[in-house]
Design a protein around this motif. Structure first.
Motif, PDB file in Angstrom:
ATOM      1  N   SER A 192       0.829  -1.216   0.000  1.00 48.14           N
ATOM      2  CA  SER A 192       0.000   0.000   0.000  1.00 48.14           C
ATOM      3  C   SER A 192       0.857   1.257   0.000  1.00 48.14           C
ATOM      4  O   SER A 192       0.537   2.250  -0.678  1.00 48.14           O
ATOM      5  CB  SER A 192      -0.931   0.002   1.215  1.00 48.14           C
ATOM      6  N   ASN A 193       1.948   1.216   0.751  1.00 46.85           N
ATOM      7  CA  ASN A 193       2.826   2.384   0.829  1.00 46.85           C
ATOM      8  C   ASN A 193       3.532   2.689  -0.495  1.00 46.85           C
ATOM      9  O   ASN A 193       4.036   3.797  -0.693  1.00 46.85           O
ATOM     10  CB  ASN A 193       3.864   2.196   1.925  1.00 46.85           C
ATOM     11  N   LEU A 194       3.571   1.720  -1.396  1.00 49.37           N
ATOM     12  CA  LEU A 194       4.135   1.954  -2.730  1.00 49.37           C
ATOM     13  C   LEU A 194       3.080   2.466  -3.710  1.00 49.37           C
ATOM     14  O   LEU A 194       3.376   2.679  -4.886  1.00 49.37           O
ATOM     15  CB  LEU A 194       4.737   0.652  -3.275  1.00 49.37           C
ATOM     16  N   ILE A 279      12.545  -7.577  -2.238  1.00 48.17           N
ATOM     17  CA  ILE A 279      11.639  -6.431  -2.142  1.00 48.17           C
ATOM     18  C   ILE A 279      12.305  -5.187  -2.712  1.00 48.17           C
ATOM     19  O   ILE A 279      11.638  -4.330  -3.305  1.00 48.17           O
ATOM     20  CB  ILE A 279      11.165  -6.229  -0.682  1.00 48.17           C
ATOM     21  N   GLN A 280      13.622  -5.063  -2.590  1.00 49.02           N
ATOM     22  CA  GLN A 280      14.305  -3.956  -3.267  1.00 49.02           C
ATOM     23  C   GLN A 280      14.084  -4.061  -4.777  1.00 49.02           C
ATOM     24  O   GLN A 280      13.803  -3.064  -5.439  1.00 49.02           O
ATOM     25  CB  GLN A 280      15.804  -3.948  -2.968  1.00 49.02           C
ATOM     26  N   VAL A 281      14.200  -5.272  -5.325  1.00 45.91           N
ATOM     27  CA  VAL A 281      13.993  -5.463  -6.765  1.00 45.91           C
ATOM     28  C   VAL A 281      12.558  -5.153  -7.152  1.00 45.91           C
ATOM     29  O   VAL A 281      12.292  -4.393  -8.098  1.00 45.91           O
ATOM     30  CB  VAL A 281      14.371  -6.901  -7.178  1.00 45.91           C
ATOM     31  N   LEU A 282      11.584  -5.734  -6.441  1.00 41.93           N
ATOM     32  CA  LEU A 282      10.176  -5.515  -6.766  1.00 41.93           C
ATOM     33  C   LEU A 282       9.795  -4.037  -6.697  1.00 41.93           C
ATOM     34  O   LEU A 282       9.008  -3.541  -7.506  1.00 41.93           O
ATOM     35  CB  LEU A 282       9.287  -6.327  -5.819  1.00 41.93           C
ATOM     36  N   SER A 283      10.371  -3.314  -5.730  1.00 40.50           N
ATOM     37  CA  SER A 283      10.052  -1.892  -5.568  1.00 40.50           C
ATOM     38  C   SER A 283      10.897  -1.001  -6.479  1.00 40.50           C
ATOM     39  O   SER A 283      10.762   0.222  -6.441  1.00 40.50           O
ATOM     40  CB  SER A 283      10.254  -1.463  -4.111  1.00 40.50           C
ATOM     41  N   LEU A 315      10.100 -18.473  -9.052  1.00 45.86           N
ATOM     42  CA  LEU A 315       9.421 -17.361  -9.709  1.00 45.86           C
ATOM     43  C   LEU A 315      10.419 -16.304 -10.149  1.00 45.86           C
ATOM     44  O   LEU A 315      11.365 -15.982  -9.426  1.00 45.86           O
ATOM     45  CB  LEU A 315       8.412 -16.708  -8.754  1.00 45.86           C
ATOM     46  N   LEU A 316      10.198 -15.739 -11.329  1.00 40.88           N
ATOM     47  CA  LEU A 316      11.021 -14.609 -11.753  1.00 40.88           C
ATOM     48  C   LEU A 316      10.615 -13.363 -10.979  1.00 40.88           C
ATOM     49  O   LEU A 316       9.429 -13.025 -10.894  1.00 40.88           O
ATOM     50  CB  LEU A 316      10.853 -14.366 -13.251  1.00 40.88           C
ATOM     51  N   ILE A 317      11.592 -12.700 -10.400  1.00 40.83           N
ATOM     52  CA  ILE A 317      11.358 -11.471  -9.637  1.00 40.83           C
ATOM     53  C   ILE A 317      11.940 -10.306 -10.422  1.00 40.83           C
ATOM     54  O   ILE A 317      13.121 -10.320 -10.797  1.00 40.83           O
ATOM     55  CB  ILE A 317      12.006 -11.560  -8.243  1.00 40.83           C
ATOM     56  N   GLU A 318      11.105  -9.307 -10.674  1.00 37.26           N
ATOM     57  CA  GLU A 318      11.537  -8.113 -11.399  1.00 37.26           C
ATOM     58  C   GLU A 318      10.726  -6.929 -10.888  1.00 37.26           C
ATOM     59  O   GLU A 318       9.724  -7.101 -10.188  1.00 37.26           O
ATOM     60  CB  GLU A 318      11.327  -8.299 -12.894  1.00 37.26           C
ATOM     61  N   GLU A 322       3.879  -1.390 -12.382  1.00 39.85           N
ATOM     62  CA  GLU A 322       3.292  -0.093 -12.023  1.00 39.85           C
ATOM     63  C   GLU A 322       4.330   0.900 -11.516  1.00 39.85           C
ATOM     64  O   GLU A 322       4.065   2.112 -11.466  1.00 39.85           O
ATOM     65  CB  GLU A 322       2.205  -0.280 -10.961  1.00 39.85           C
ATOM     66  N   LEU A 323       5.485   0.415 -11.127  1.00 39.89           N
ATOM     67  CA  LEU A 323       6.535   1.291 -10.586  1.00 39.89           C
ATOM     68  C   LEU A 323       7.600   1.640 -11.627  1.00 39.89           C
ATOM     69  O   LEU A 323       8.580   2.320 -11.317  1.00 39.89           O
ATOM     70  CB  LEU A 323       7.197   0.626  -9.379  1.00 39.89           C
ATOM     71  N   VAL A 324       7.410   1.170 -12.850  1.00 43.51           N
ATOM     72  CA  VAL A 324       8.371   1.411 -13.924  1.00 43.51           C
ATOM     73  C   VAL A 324       7.799   2.439 -14.903  1.00 43.51           C
ATOM     74  O   VAL A 324       6.671   2.302 -15.375  1.00 43.51           O
ATOM     75  CB  VAL A 324       8.699   0.097 -14.670  1.00 43.51           C
ATOM     76  N   THR A 325       8.570   3.479 -15.184  1.00 39.84           N
ATOM     77  CA  THR A 325       8.187   4.505 -16.152  1.00 39.84           C
ATOM     78  C   THR A 325       9.399   4.831 -17.017  1.00 39.84           C
ATOM     79  O   THR A 325      10.498   4.318 -16.786  1.00 39.84           O
ATOM     80  CB  THR A 325       7.722   5.788 -15.447  1.00 39.84           C
ATOM     81  N   LYS A 326       9.200   5.714 -17.997  1.00 45.01           N
ATOM     82  CA  LYS A 326      10.334   6.157 -18.801  1.00 45.01           C
ATOM     83  C   LYS A 326      11.369   6.866 -17.938  1.00 45.01           C
ATOM     84  O   LYS A 326      12.573   6.774 -18.167  1.00 45.01           O
ATOM     85  CB  LYS A 326       9.856   7.077 -19.923  1.00 45.01           C
ATOM     86  N   GLN A 327      10.864   7.617 -16.972  1.00 46.25           N
ATOM     87  CA  GLN A 327      11.770   8.339 -16.073  1.00 46.25           C
ATOM     88  C   GLN A 327      12.414   7.407 -15.054  1.00 46.25           C
ATOM     89  O   GLN A 327      13.501   7.692 -14.536  1.00 46.25           O
ATOM     90  CB  GLN A 327      11.010   9.448 -15.336  1.00 46.25           C
TER      91      GLN A 327
END
Length: 365
Positions: A192-194, A279-283, A315-318, A322-327
């Protein structure tokens, strides 16, 4: 790459070395000068990791809404800027925490020949161990441990858990159940905090049924030369999230911050929570896994319980889409948790190298 079947050298129990009354430690435990705790920029002041009070967080009382918002913000701040925090009033009974720690202390004080029946191998690490990593001639840490699986159920085999003390299996079963429940609640908050739906991180781990959970009980015997060695070398945890039950009376955990080592001062019946690499990777590095280590001392032994809450191993973790953008492009390629874990099991604890991050980049964060 497969795990080897056995250790590269005969295993020596650190507890046996300590109990023998030696005045100097063997060379294979002596760290290079720059890594020794007496020379590596430890802070000796009142700085501590954040402590967060969860009292009332999980109740349905509408009057607690404002309090919950404050707690959520404290958790967010800690995950983004520290990677570590302590939690009090977390819902796990204090008496169960004490009992869990003390049954393991009693285990480690059983005769060596009895404990040896549970000796582990690098193939699974489950059982009684004294080293991480399988590189021959590696400099070792001043600690013994016991590693066991809790989830998935297919990996949990009670016969691999110590049969003594007689209450150990029952106590650790209940303790693990309670900690998994706490982790599930905490994962919803982190998600939720993300700005994500509260089940996103949990689902990325494989959902409630497929997550992995395991326990590493650390035993740090007295050391005649604590300024020359470490109980556990600097590393970040390769898994998802770690819930540490520390020794209430003997400090030892140190967290790296701004190039210095901060000794964590445990609060009464608190859990120490730290973000792991997954979690660093997922975030996409919004949340940080942070290097930490353990120091030892000459006067007292230390026992701690590290409970690891992990993704399903294959499982592949990436980074979450929703947290990935061009910027903010993805910082990490897809990899399985097994790949991260096998790296550490092969190399041993080596900072954040499994994430491709150097000590220097860690200092700059």
């Amino acid at each position: 790459m497969k795990s080897p079947q056995d250790w590269p050298e005969p295993i020596v129990r650190v507890q046996s070395l300590s109990d023998s009354g030696i005045s100097t430690i063997p060379n294979k435990y002596v760290k290079p000068p720059i890594e020794r705790p007496s020379l590596s920029n430890s802070f000796n002041n009142d700085i501590n990791i954040p402590t967060i009070d969860f009292l009332g967080l999980f109740t349905s009382d509408g009057n607690n809404y404002a309090n919950k918002s404050i707690i959520y913000e404290q958790i967010s701040e800690a995950c983004r800027n520290w990677g570590f925090f302590q939690v009090v009033n977390h819902g796990v009974p204090p008496e169960l925490m004490d009992e869990a720690r003390e049954v393991w202390r009693e285990f480690f004080h059983h005769p060596m020949d009895v404990k040896q029946t549970y000796a582990n191998t690098p193939k699974t690490y489950e059982g009684y161990g004294s080293r991480l990593g399988v590189e021959k001639g590696a400099i070792l840490d001043w600690s013994d441990y016991y590693f066991l699986h809790y989830l998935p159920c297919s990996l949990k085999v009670h016969n691999k858990w110590p049969a003594f003390p007689l209450s150990l299996r029952k106590v650790i079963e209940e303790y693990s159940k309670q900690v998994v429940k706490f982790c599930g609640r905490l994962m919803k908050i982190l998600s939720s905090n993300l700005g994500l739906k509260e089940d996103v991180l949990q689902n990325a781990f494989g959902g409630d049924r497929d997550i992995g959970a395991c326990l590493r009980v650390n035993f740090y015997p007295k050391c005649p030369q604590p300024d020359l060695t470490l109980g556990l070398s600097p590393h970040s945890d390769p898994g998802g999230m770690t819930i540490l039950l520390p020794d209430q009376h003997v400090a030892g955990l140190q967290v790296r911050r701004d190039g210095h080592w901060i000794t964590v001062k445990p609060a009464s019946h608190a859990f120490i929570v730290n973000i792991g690499d997954q979690i660093q990777v997922l975030s996409n590095a919004i949340y940080k896994s942070v290097e930490h280590r353990v120091i030892v001392n000459s006067a007292e032994e230390r026992v701690s319980l590290a409970f690891f809450y992990n993704p399903k191993s294959d499982l592949l973790i990436e980074p979450v889409k929703e947290l990935v953008t061009k910027q903010n492009p993805p910082l990490y390629p897809p990899r399985t948790f097994d790949e991260y874990r096998l790296y550490m099991r092969t190399k041993g604890p080596q900072g954040k190298s499994q994430l491709g991050e150097s000590d220097k980049s860690q200092d700059e964060k």
